[in-house]
Design a protein around this motif. Structure first.
Motif, mmCIF file in Angstrom:
data_model
loop_
_atom_site.group_PDB
_atom_site.id
_atom_site.type_symbol
_atom_site.label_atom_id
_atom_site.label_comp_id
_atom_site.label_asym_id
_atom_site.label_seq_id
_atom_site.Cartn_x
_atom_site.Cartn_y
_atom_site.Cartn_z
ATOM 1 N N LYS A 6 107.417 46.438 29.243
ATOM 2 C CA LYS A 6 107.470 47.380 30.379
ATOM 3 C C LYS A 6 107.223 46.609 31.663
ATOM 4 N N ARG A 7 108.104 46.789 32.648
ATOM 5 C CA ARG A 7 107.830 46.146 33.921
ATOM 6 C C ARG A 7 108.423 46.950 35.077
ATOM 7 N N LEU A 19 112.373 49.259 31.092
ATOM 8 C CA LEU A 19 112.016 48.855 29.733
ATOM 9 C C LEU A 19 112.952 47.724 29.345
ATOM 10 N N VAL A 20 112.402 46.543 29.150
ATOM 11 C CA VAL A 20 113.224 45.387 28.801
ATOM 12 C C VAL A 20 113.069 45.145 27.304
ATOM 13 N N PRO A 517 100.892 49.905 31.920
ATOM 14 C CA PRO A 517 102.151 49.307 32.395
ATOM 15 C C PRO A 517 103.215 50.318 32.817
ATOM 16 N N ASP A 518 102.982 51.630 32.573
ATOM 17 C CA ASP A 518 103.922 52.630 33.084
ATOM 18 C C ASP A 518 103.720 52.853 34.589
ATOM 19 N N GLY A 519 102.652 52.307 35.147
ATOM 20 C CA GLY A 519 102.350 52.533 36.559
ATOM 21 C C GLY A 519 101.277 53.598 36.694
ATOM 22 N N ILE A 520 100.555 53.560 37.805
ATOM 23 C CA ILE A 520 99.431 54.493 37.990
ATOM 24 C C ILE A 520 99.747 55.429 39.154
ATOM 25 N N ASP A 521 99.731 56.714 38.822
ATOM 26 C CA ASP A 521 100.080 57.736 39.798
ATOM 27 C C ASP A 521 98.809 58.398 40.303
ATOM 28 N N LEU A 522 98.596 58.353 41.620
ATOM 29 C CA LEU A 522 97.431 59.028 42.203
ATOM 30 C C LEU A 522 97.830 60.356 42.834
#
Ligand SMILES: Nc1nc2c(c(=O)[nH]1)N[C@H]1C(S)=C(S)[C@@H](COP(=O)(O)OP(=O)(O)OC[C@H]3O[C@@H](n4cnc5c(=O)[nH]c(N)nc54)[C@H](O)[C@@H]3O)O[C@H]1N2
Ligand SMILES: Nc1nc2c(c(=O)[nH]1)N[C@H]1C(S)=C(S)[C@@H](COP(=O)(O)OP(=O)(O)OC[C@H]3O[C@@H](n4cnc5c(=O)[nH]c(N)nc54)[C@H](O)[C@@H]3O)O[C@H]1N2
Ligand code: SF4
Ligand SMILES: [Mo]
Length: 699
Positions: A6-7, A19-20, A517-522
């Motif tokens: 995941k990047r 998704l690689v 790794p999915d990213g952080i949502d605030l």
């Protein structure tokens, strides 16, 4: 067995989650990550080109040195030592040295944390960059209004009901100075909830076709439209809304007299947009629904770029939509960059072109060729080009090329022998993109949700490969060693990022961020301006003498008759990225995209047919390219994409060279720039177009 890495895609400002799928080091597929809270599974064709970049046989794998017409491979230590010796020798002669930083550098957080050390070790006295070909007007307006060059308001598209986009084409660019991945779907959602979108652009772009209304505008005249909208809002007598009024400095009072001097009819005649249309935008902006206006590249790279960006902000402010849900809001990302870097500044710099503005220490790139060729002891004799291709990206590329030839030392950090780097003495190539880590460093502060994401490398580096930041920091050490200075002791990029994350309001550690790794949502953006203004007064500094004077300078041009030459503008395509994705066969395949777009009436007037080879001539030069006739163009305006012109001898990207195209920047004119910021004027170039001599001879 394959694995999924995941990047975050580093190629454009959208920063989509991807998704690689990997089989060892081999990329099996690249897909959008549906679990990424910002991009929600969106992906564009450029992301798949990451695999092509990673595996490209034309990509340099080792440092090279130019010896005659040949490139000789060197090991890293030899390259560093040789460069360091030359740097120190030049320093001892007092030679002036400078940097040019290109766009991909802004997409590499790690390099961004290290390149300043290299600049100090070199003792470079000037920074040129892609920013003064692009976005410096935004920084100027933000510094003026909010006290920080990077405190930006972006449309809250997910809650907006009326969105005006001026000079941007996010359906192709995926958003700029507005990180808005999945733009098309977000726009559809806005329309599905009854909202409307308006696009102001000389071309009926991909975005204009999706919008509810397209307003064609004569290139370089948006200032008239923006002033007209502001005038209608102010003349409508709307009071500043509660919450904003207290934040606004007394200079607010200078706006009404400024617009009182302007006649709406004259503004309308100048930009070619009817007074009713201008009134309608003002009415929609003030009818109580959530609304926002965004101005991008098309209104930045003009003679009044800063004025335009200031007006865009003022319209959001005057209509009450600044810092309000569904309006133009200030993102508060996971890592608070704005709170942790300097406010920036607006100064001047002496150049061979006379006194020019210098925003954030940048010297306008329109002056670079002059500074490389001046004939006094202020001539720049050594240049470090970090991830940039000014021969194709800056006005009058042919002159830039000639100027580069005069350098005593040119060092480039790039993975290709490009139109620019072919003039270098040394090229230091970084590893492939999947061998690097990534953080949404400069893009969190521009994202439509409060967000951040870190991705580690997909796999280890090939033997002997190095990331850009390592090259910068190892070259710094080599120079300091050659000077006899003590070895530097600087934080690694990860250490720096970790401390910046911890010091941010969200207070996370890098390890915690890396674990998601999915990213952080605030969450969605929140009103926050009162706590974040960094002006000395603590208020929104609405006006300055410089802006009022530039407005008067613009108003004086309202009387001028429209030129009868054609007006040349640029364009971007979703399968291309500035000059550097043309080596991916899967992106360049299909029909030729480097064509001149022209309205049918303009073609008929010149007896030109679709597919004709035409010669386009400006004050600066001539290029020949195939004509494409389309009523997407407004009459009197023609369009050519930028980033092409790969026919130059000796370039190393063979696929690009086989689809060379021509460079629009062999036509754009460095004499045209924004007086307040020094930003290049890249659109509205007066040109003539005729059948090319080759075609005439063949007839
Ligand atoms: N006429 C016209 N001109 C324009 C524009 C326009 O719209 N019209 N747009 C302007 C804009 S917005 C911009 S941002 C500029 C861009 O101007 P530049 O940044 O000067 O040019 P790019 O084409 O982005 O070139 C990037 C270079 O970096 C290299 N590169 C890519 N990735 C990496 C990496 O990870 N590391 C290193 N070391 N190198 C890398 C590529 O091979 C390429 O040579 O162009 C501007 N020029
Ligand atoms: N696919 C793709 N995506 C990219 C890039 C790319 O090259 N390809 N480059 C990236 C970079 S570096 C940047 S800065 C962003 C830029 O992102 P955008 O700002 O969305 O870029 P453009 O597509 O150049 O949009 C500028 C628009 O302004 C219009 N225009 C030209 N002159 C005028 C004028 O005088 N007035 C008005 N109102 N409009 C005018 C043009 O027709 C064009 O549609 O895109 C980024 N994303
Ligand atoms: S839109 Fe930009 S960030 Fe998203 S996949 Fe395409 S190139 Fe990558
Ligand atoms: Mo850009």
């Amino acid at each position: 067995m394959t694995t999924i890495h995941k990047r975050t895609c580093h190629i454009c400002e959208a920063n989509c989650g991807i998704l690689v799928e990997l089989d060892g080091r081999k990329v099996v597929s690249i897909k959008g990550n549906p679990d990424n809270p910002l991009s929600r599974g969106h992906i564009c064709p450029k992301a798949t080109a990451i695999a092509d970049l990673q595996d490209d046989p034309d990509r340099l794998r080792k440092p090279v040195k130019r010896v005659g017409d040949e490139w000789q491979e060197l090991d890293w230590d030899t390259a560093y030592r040789e460069i360091a010796e030359r740097v120190v020798a030049l320093q001892s002669e007092g030679v002036k040295q400078a940097f040019y930083r290109g766009n991909p550098g802004a997409h590499d957080y790690a390099l961004s944390t290290q390149s300043g050390y290299l600049q100090r070790a070199v003792g470079a006295r000037g920074t040129y960059s892609a920013s003064t070909l692009d976005q410096i007007p935004h920084h100027y307006a933000q510094f003026q209004l909010y006290g920080h060059v990077s405190l930006a308001a972006v449309p809250d598209i997910d809650r907006c009901q009326y969105l005006v986009m001026v000079g941007g084409n996010p359906a192709a660019s995926n958003g700029s100075l507005w990180t808005v991945p999945d733009f098309k779907k977000r726009l559809k959602e806005l329309q599905a909830r009854g909202g409307k979108a308006v696009v102001v652009d000389p071309r009926q772009t991909e975005t204009a076709k999706l919008a509810d209304h397209w307003l064609p505008v004569r290139p370089g005249t948006d200032t008239a439209l923006l002033l007209g909208i502001l005038k209608c809002i102010l003349d409508g007598g709307a009071e500043l809304r509660e919450g904003l009024a207290e934040l606004v400095a007394d200079s607010w009072a200078r706006l009404q007299p400024m617009v009182d001097k302007l006649d709406l009819e004259a503004l309308s005649a100048h930009c070619g947009i009817a007074t009713d249309e201008i009134r309608e935008i003002a009415a929609q902006m003030t009818n109580g629904q959530p609304a926002a206006i965004h101005g991008r590249l098309g209104v930045s790279v003009t003679e009044h770029g800063a004025l335009n960006q200031w007006l865009v902000n003022l319209i959001n402010l005057a209509s009450g939509h600044l810092d309000r849900e569904g309006g133009a809001m200030f993102p508060q990302p996971l890592m608070d960059l704005v709170g942790q870097v300097g406010r920036g500044n607006i100064r001047t710099v002496e150049t061979a072109r006379g006194t020019l503005p210098s925003i954030m220490g940048e010297i306008p790139t329109i002056a670079l060729a002059d500074e490389l060729t001046r004939d006094d002891d202020q001539r720049i004799r050594a240049l470090y080009v970090i991830a940039g291709n000014p021969v194709l990206s800056a006005p009058d590329g042919r002159r830039t090329e000639q100027a580069l030839e005069q350098l005593d030392l040119m060092v480039a950090m790039d993975m290709y022998v490009t139109e620019t780097t072919r003039h270098a003495h040394y090229i230091l190539p970084p590893c492939g993109p999947l061998e690097k880590d990534h953080y949404t460093f400069f893009f969190g502060p521009l994202s439509v949700r409060n967000y951040g994401s870190y991705s580690g490398p997909a796999f280890d580096m090939e033997e002997g490969a190095k990331a850009d930041w390592q090259i910068a920091s190892e070259l710094t050490s080599a120079i300091m060693q050659a000077k006899g200075d003590p070895a530097p002791n600087f934080d690694t990029p990860r250490e720096r990022l970790d401390s910046m994350l911890r010091a941010s309001p969200a207070g996370m550690t890098l390890a915690e961020v890396e674990a998601q790794p999915d990213g952080i949502d605030l969450g969605p953006m929140q009103p926050c301006l009162a706590d974040r203004l960094q002006t000395k007064s603590g208020k929104i500094e609405v006006c300055s003498d410089a802006l009022i004077e530039d407005c008067a300078r613009f108003a004086a041009t309202l009387q001028e008759a429209a030129p009868d030459s054609l007006s040349l503008i640029g364009r971007r395509h979703v399968r291309s990225n500035n000059s550097w994705l043309h080596n991916s066969q899967r992106l360049v395949k299909g029909k030729d995209r480097c064509t001149l777009l022209m309205h049918p009436d303009d073609a008929a007037m010149r007896k030109l047919a679709d597919g004709d080879l035409v010669a386009i001539t400006s004050r600066v030069g001539t290029v020949s390219v195939a004509l494409e006739i389309t009523d997407d163009m407004m009459q009197g305006v023609v369009s050519l994409p930028h980033g092409y012109g790969h026919h130059r001898d000796g370039v190393g990207w063979k696929t690009a060279a086989a689809n060379a195209g021509v460079s629009i920047n062999d036509l754009t004119d460095p004499e045209r720039f924004d007086r307040l910021t020094g930003n290049a004027v890249l659109n509205g170039t007066p040109v003539t177009v005729e059948k090319s001599a080759e075609m005439v001879a063949a007839e």
